[in-house]
Every structure is written in C-alpha cells, then in structure tokens.
Design a protein around this motif. Structure first.
Motif, mmCIF file in Angstrom:
data_model
loop_
_atom_site.group_PDB
_atom_site.id
_atom_site.type_symbol
_atom_site.label_atom_id
_atom_site.label_comp_id
_atom_site.label_asym_id
_atom_site.label_seq_id
_atom_site.Cartn_x
_atom_site.Cartn_y
_atom_site.Cartn_z
ATOM 1 N N TYR A 79 0.666 -1.290 -0.029
ATOM 2 C CA TYR A 79 0.020 -0.004 0.073
ATOM 3 C C TYR A 79 0.866 1.108 0.007
ATOM 4 C CZ TYR A 79 -4.492 -2.481 1.003
ATOM 5 O OH TYR A 79 -5.543 -3.207 0.886
ATOM 6 N N GLY A 82 1.988 3.534 -3.946
ATOM 7 C CA GLY A 82 1.555 4.985 -4.395
ATOM 8 C C GLY A 82 2.130 6.043 -3.998
ATOM 9 N N PHE A 83 2.580 5.966 -2.676
ATOM 10 C CA PHE A 83 3.273 6.901 -1.959
ATOM 11 C C PHE A 83 4.659 7.189 -2.445
ATOM 12 C CE2 PHE A 83 5.314 8.994 1.728
ATOM 13 C CZ PHE A 83 4.556 10.467 1.468
ATOM 14 N N HIS A 155 2.110 -0.339 -8.411
ATOM 15 C CA HIS A 155 1.050 0.359 -7.644
ATOM 16 C C HIS A 155 -0.128 -0.148 -8.367
ATOM 17 C CE1 HIS A 155 -1.588 3.235 -5.694
ATOM 18 N NE2 HIS A 155 -1.623 4.045 -6.956
ATOM 19 N N ARG A 158 -1.038 -3.307 -7.461
ATOM 20 C CA ARG A 158 -1.617 -3.633 -6.045
ATOM 21 C C ARG A 158 -2.916 -3.380 -6.090
ATOM 22 N NH1 ARG A 158 -4.716 -0.812 -2.418
ATOM 23 N NH2 ARG A 158 -3.828 1.031 -2.463
ATOM 24 N N ARG A 169 -14.544 4.010 -6.448
ATOM 25 C CA ARG A 169 -12.997 4.492 -6.768
ATOM 26 C C ARG A 169 -12.833 4.250 -8.099
ATOM 27 N NH1 ARG A 169 -13.017 2.170 -1.866
ATOM 28 N NH2 ARG A 169 -12.145 3.802 -0.237
ATOM 29 N N TRP A 173 -9.359 5.325 -10.787
ATOM 30 C CA TRP A 173 -8.695 4.138 -11.506
ATOM 31 C C TRP A 173 -8.387 4.748 -12.770
ATOM 32 C CZ3 TRP A 173 -6.547 -0.519 -11.327
ATOM 33 C CH2 TRP A 173 -6.297 -1.273 -12.536
ATOM 34 N N GLY A 176 -5.932 7.163 -12.698
ATOM 35 C CA GLY A 176 -4.607 6.469 -12.531
ATOM 36 C C GLY A 176 -4.030 5.999 -14.017
ATOM 37 N N HIS A 257 -5.756 13.094 -8.089
ATOM 38 C CA HIS A 257 -5.623 11.755 -7.593
ATOM 39 C C HIS A 257 -5.591 11.674 -5.971
ATOM 40 C CE1 HIS A 257 -4.930 7.446 -8.776
ATOM 41 N NE2 HIS A 257 -3.873 7.504 -7.949
ATOM 42 N N LEU A 258 -4.708 12.421 -5.363
ATOM 43 C CA LEU A 258 -4.352 12.110 -4.018
ATOM 44 C C LEU A 258 -5.541 12.722 -3.424
ATOM 45 C CD1 LEU A 258 -0.582 12.877 -3.552
ATOM 46 C CD2 LEU A 258 -1.987 10.804 -3.912
ATOM 47 N N ALA A 267 -9.068 1.895 0.432
ATOM 48 C CA ALA A 267 -10.006 0.747 0.306
ATOM 49 C C ALA A 267 -9.744 -0.161 1.352
ATOM 50 C CB ALA A 267 -10.245 0.133 -1.114
#
Ligand code: HEM
Lengths: 270, 253
Positions: A79, A82-83, A155, A158, A169, A173, A176, A257-258, A267
C-alpha cells in the motif's frame, strides 16, 4: 455607511483596559492591525479545524472492528507504492529542474572534441564530466524516473489485486491510467533529450508510430515531433513537453488523484 | 453594509449595479429563482443530503459509517517510515549504477539495436504482432490494416480494456481468493506483459523467436488457469473451515 465605529469594535480601548505585558500588548496590536487588513481570523479558524480533524481519535475501521488484520496484513507494505511514486516524482522533479539549467535543446553542431555531437549531446556530456556533482545529478534524475515508473506499475498491480478500483473508486482508477500514460510519455520525452544514437532512433520509432495512427497520424507527427524527420524542431518540442507542459499537467493530475484518495479513504479488504 | 442603514435612501454606490441591501436576494431566494441546470443541481443536492440523513437515522451501525481506512494516520505513518529507506535506495542506485551516454545521434547509421526504455517494451511488443494481422482472401490476401496501424490499435485495445475494468468487475470482493476469476485475469495480464516485452527485444533474448512468439500466447492463459485453480482451491479450504466452525457451533438437527 456609518463612519463612527461602534464601541464593541474599539479594539484599542479593549487592549488598553486589559492589563497586559509589553510583549502581549505589541503582539495583540500587530495581530489586530494585520487582521483588519487580511482577515487573518478566517484562516486561523481553518487551521484550527484542520488541527482538530487531524488529531481526532479515529473510530474503529471495519478491519479493526472485525479483527480482520490477520487475513491480509501481508498486503500492507504494497500500500506504500502509491506514495513511493509520489516521492520518486518529487526527487525527479528537483533533480530535473537543476539539470534543466545546464542542458540546452539544440541540434546545432556541438563540441568539436566529440565527433558528430550536437549542442544537446555536448551539454549532457559536459554535465557528466565538467559539472561538480553533475554525473550524480544526472544519475539521480535517471534513477528517480526509472523507480517512479516501476513504482507506478506496481502500484497499479496492487490496486488491481486488492480490488481497490471498485465502486466508489472507478474515477481514481481512470485518473490512474491517465497518470500511467503521462508517466510513460514523460519518460519517453526525457529519453530523447541527450540526442545520442538510442534517443535518435527511439524518436524515429515514435514518428513512425504516430504516422501509423489512422486518420490523424500525420497531424500527430507534426504536432509532437515537428515534422516527419527528426531535427531541431523535434528536440525543441520534446524539451518543451518534458520540462514545461508535462510537469504542470502531471503535478495537477497527481494532486487530484491524491485528493480523491484523501476524500475516499483507502479501500479496506473485507 | 450593516442592516441599520438600509432605510437610508441616498444611494452612495453611484452606478446602481450593486443592488441596495434590501434588494439583495438571500441565498434561499437565489436558489428558488434559479432555473435549468443549476436548479437541478440544487435539487439533487437536497435529495442526496436528505438520503444521507435518512440512512444515518435508520442505521444501527454505531461505530462508523465509512468503509475505508483514513489516509491519516493509518496510511501516512507507515509510508513516512518507509520513505527514507526508499529515497536512500534511489540515491544508492544513482551512486552505484550511473547512466550511460551512447554515441551521438547519427541519422545515416542505423544501430543494430534500437530500444525504447524498458517500460515501453510491452507497447513496442504489441507493435510487432504483424503475424496476427488477419489478411482477407477477398482482397487478394492484402491486409486490411497496415501492420503498424494494427499494432497501434492493439495498444488502444489493451489500455481501453484496463480502463473499463471497474465497470466490468463489480461487487464487494477484494482479495484474490474472493474473486479467483479476476485474479486469474490479472495474473494472465502480468505474464503476458512480461512475454510481450521479451518479444519486443527478441534479437537480444537467447531463444528462438518463433518459440518465443508462440510462448507469448500459450504461457499467459496457462498461468492464468493455474492461478485460478490455486485460488479456487484456497477458497474451498476457507469455506470448509468456516462451515466446520459453523456446524460445530450449531450442529445440524
Ligand atoms: C503518477 C502515478 C501515481 C501516483 C503518484 C499515485 C499515488 C497514489 C497514492 C499515494 C495512493 C494512496 C494509496 C496507496 O499509496 O496505495 C493512490 C491510490 C490509488 N491509486 Fe494511484 N497513483 C498513481 C498511479 C495510479 C495508477 C496507474 C492507477 C491505476 C490505473 C492508480 C489507481 C489508484 C486507485 C484506484 C487508488 C485508490 C486505492 C485505495 O483506495 O486503496 N493510481 N494513488
């Protein structure tokens, strides 16, 4: 509009009647002076709300409530991907901004020491050999970009394998996917900038690919590569895309996105 | 602009563009006056707020009505802890594996190896699917699309499919064991991406290109099938345990 102030709003009198130390008195005076002009109070209120929100005692999440951690704790490190994409993007942005000062996107004949070199190629060579820490800077930019791309792909996997793209979400997506494409375009435009053999022939493939798009192919090739054969116009466009347009666009899209992630939360597996 | 000077008839605002205070519509009035799309928006907002309120009142879900981890602190604490390692990794890589700068561009000399960066290999590979481009007997064995156009379309199809996944796979299942089929699709996709990438650099891969081409289309479904079988089995195992526990607690009469 009445010009007289009401007593309630006579802040000076209020300050006088309080028994204040000089420090407190000058603080309040400055505060009142600024607040009259800038409405600081509104912003303080926002900050206050933020502070309480952040330090709120969180209620139990679904996962905690039903003690589900034992079922999928092994997903959790993923998880972070993304960060990590975000962090690598920041590293690449900083190192790239520095590189941008020393590079010049010119296909004119460059340094005479290097056979067939353009100015663009020579500036990259100069960054690597003459500039203090230049070699490391280029290396850092290169690796940050590579790692960012890898992190973005992982990411996405994942998100896919934890089913995090489902309602509500879907929008994130799709954003993304736009980000993934933009990341690859970012990488591609950067790949062309050194204008070495690899760059040149990768550019050639790019032109051919654009030309084979049905209907709008020629138009796309003109727009992106500045013509059907590579040259100064191509290099110039890649530079504009890479250091001007894409940074703004990608930063904005990442921010959206963030923001969506913040609003929707992460989620939870069930 | 206080209320008490509203009876002052002298208009000081000159232009008359700004309505005097007693004519300024309140928010409620503005809302009632709006028409068209903004009116619809207001109406929808009111409905949805009402719906939220009703749901909240009906709910016996005391703890929380959000089905997600909050980003702060749950996510960020862990991420910030891992970030320094991650940035350290980037610096370490940059210091130990510096990039290469090849020979200067030379339009008159095509190099033996033309490569994009690694993350574009999959797309590059899709461009090389010429052998799969159908040729029609009617038009004398000519291909309907140029091979390259076919490749570009293949890219569009792949990305398009990925984009609509959320609209194909619905429901609340999340973990792969809960949805063996979609997990298998995912595995198939990943394996396919690896093989098509290898295919795009087939002159560098120590393998017969024809074999590689065939494997690109044989291995992914195989891997997907295996993933499906494994996950399905795992799910049966979970169900077995759950059922056993259930019937232990409540033995069938
Ligand atoms: C520049 C590229 C990207 C950045 C910087 C980024 C950043 C992030 C971050 C920080 C999160 C929070 C959760 C986490 O860290 O896993 C997140 C969540 C998410 N991302 Fe990305 N992302 C990027 C690309 C993508 C791509 C390519 C996809 C999919 C096609 C995607 C889909 C999502 C979704 C659906 C979520 C919500 C997941 C959840 O709630 O668990 N993102 N993104």
């Amino acid at each position: 509009m009445s010009i007289e102030r009401k007593d309630d709003h006579d802040h000076d009198a209020w300050i006088q009647e309080k028994d204040l130390t000089p420090v407190e008195q000058s603080f309040l005076t400055v505060l009142v002076w600024l607040d009259k002009r800038l409405r600081l109070v509104d912003y303080l209120e926002l900050l206050e709300t933020l502070y309480y929100r952040v330090n709120l005692q969180m209620p139990k999440s679904h996962t905690e409530q039903y003690n589900l951690d034992n079922k999928f704790w092994y997903w959790y490190p993923l998880y972070s991907l993304g960060f990590f994409s975000t962090v690598a993007y920041i590293v690449a942005a900083i190192s790239g901004a520095l590189l941008g000062f020393y590079y010049s996107p010119s296909a004119a004949a460059g340094s005479v020491d290097i056979e067939g070199a353009t100015v663009a190629y020579s500036t990259v060579a100069a960054i690597m050999t003459d500039l203090n820490f230049g070699f490391f800077l280029r290396s850092l930019h290169r690796w940050a970009a590579q790692v960012m791309t890898a992190a973005v792909f992982l990411h996405m996997l994942r998100v896919y394998f934890t089913g995090a793209y489902k309602e509500p979400r879907e929008v994130n997506w799709i954003i993304g996917i736009i980000l993934l494409s933009l990341t690859m375009v970012f990488g591609y435009t950067g790949y062309l900038l050194p204008w070495d053999q690899l760059a040149y022939w990768a550019g050639q493939i790019g032109v051919e690919m654009s030309l084979s798009i049905p209907l709008i192919g020629e138009w796309v090739a003109q727009l992106m590569f500045g013509g059907f054969s590579l040259g100064q116009a191509t290099l110039q466009r890649m530079y504009i895309l890479h250091v001007f347009l894409l940074p703004f666009i990608v930063t904005t899209v990442i921010a959206i996105h963030l923001a969506l992630v913040w609003m929707q939360g992460i989620a939870e597996p069930h | 602009m206080t209320d008490d000077n509203s009876d002052d008839t002298a208009r000081t605002d000159g232009t008359g563009i700004v309505p005097p205070d007693d004519e300024t519509p309140t928010w409620r009035e503005r809302k009632e006056r709006t028409t068209g799309l903004s009116r619809l928006t207001y109406e929808y907002f009111e409905r949805s707020r009402r719906e939220d309120q009703d749901l909240r009142e009906e709910s016996d879900y005391v703890e929380r009505d959000v089905l997600a981890f909050p980003v702060w602190p749950h996510e960020l604490i862990r991420n910030l802890a891992l970030t320094s390692f991650f940035v350290g990794m980037i610096f370490f890589l940059s210091a130990t594996l510096p990039p290469h700068l090849g020979a200067p561009a030379n339009p008159s000399q095509t190099p033996a190896v033309i490569l994009p960066d690694w993350y574009l290999y999959w797309s590059f590979g899709l461009l090389k699917l010429g052998p799969l481009n159908p040729d029609l007997a009617i038009i004398g064995g000519d291909k309907l699309l140029a091979d390259r156009t076919y490749g570009v379309l293949a890219n569009v199809v792949v990305v398009g499919f990925i984009a609509i996944v959320p609209f194909l796979n619905k429901g609340s299942a999340r973990r792969p064991v809960e949805q063996p089929f979609w997990a298998a699709i995912g595995v198939m996709g990943v394996v396919f991406a690896v093989f098509i990438s290898a295919l795009s650099i087939k002159n560098l891969v120590p393998m017969d290109p024809h074999l590689l081409f065939d494997l690109t289309f044989l291995v992914p479904p195989l891997a997907g099938g295996m993933a499906y079988a494994i996950l399905k089995t795992m799910r049966e195992g979970y169900m077995y345990d759950l059922n056993r526990r259930y019937y232990k607690l409540r033995p069938p009469k």
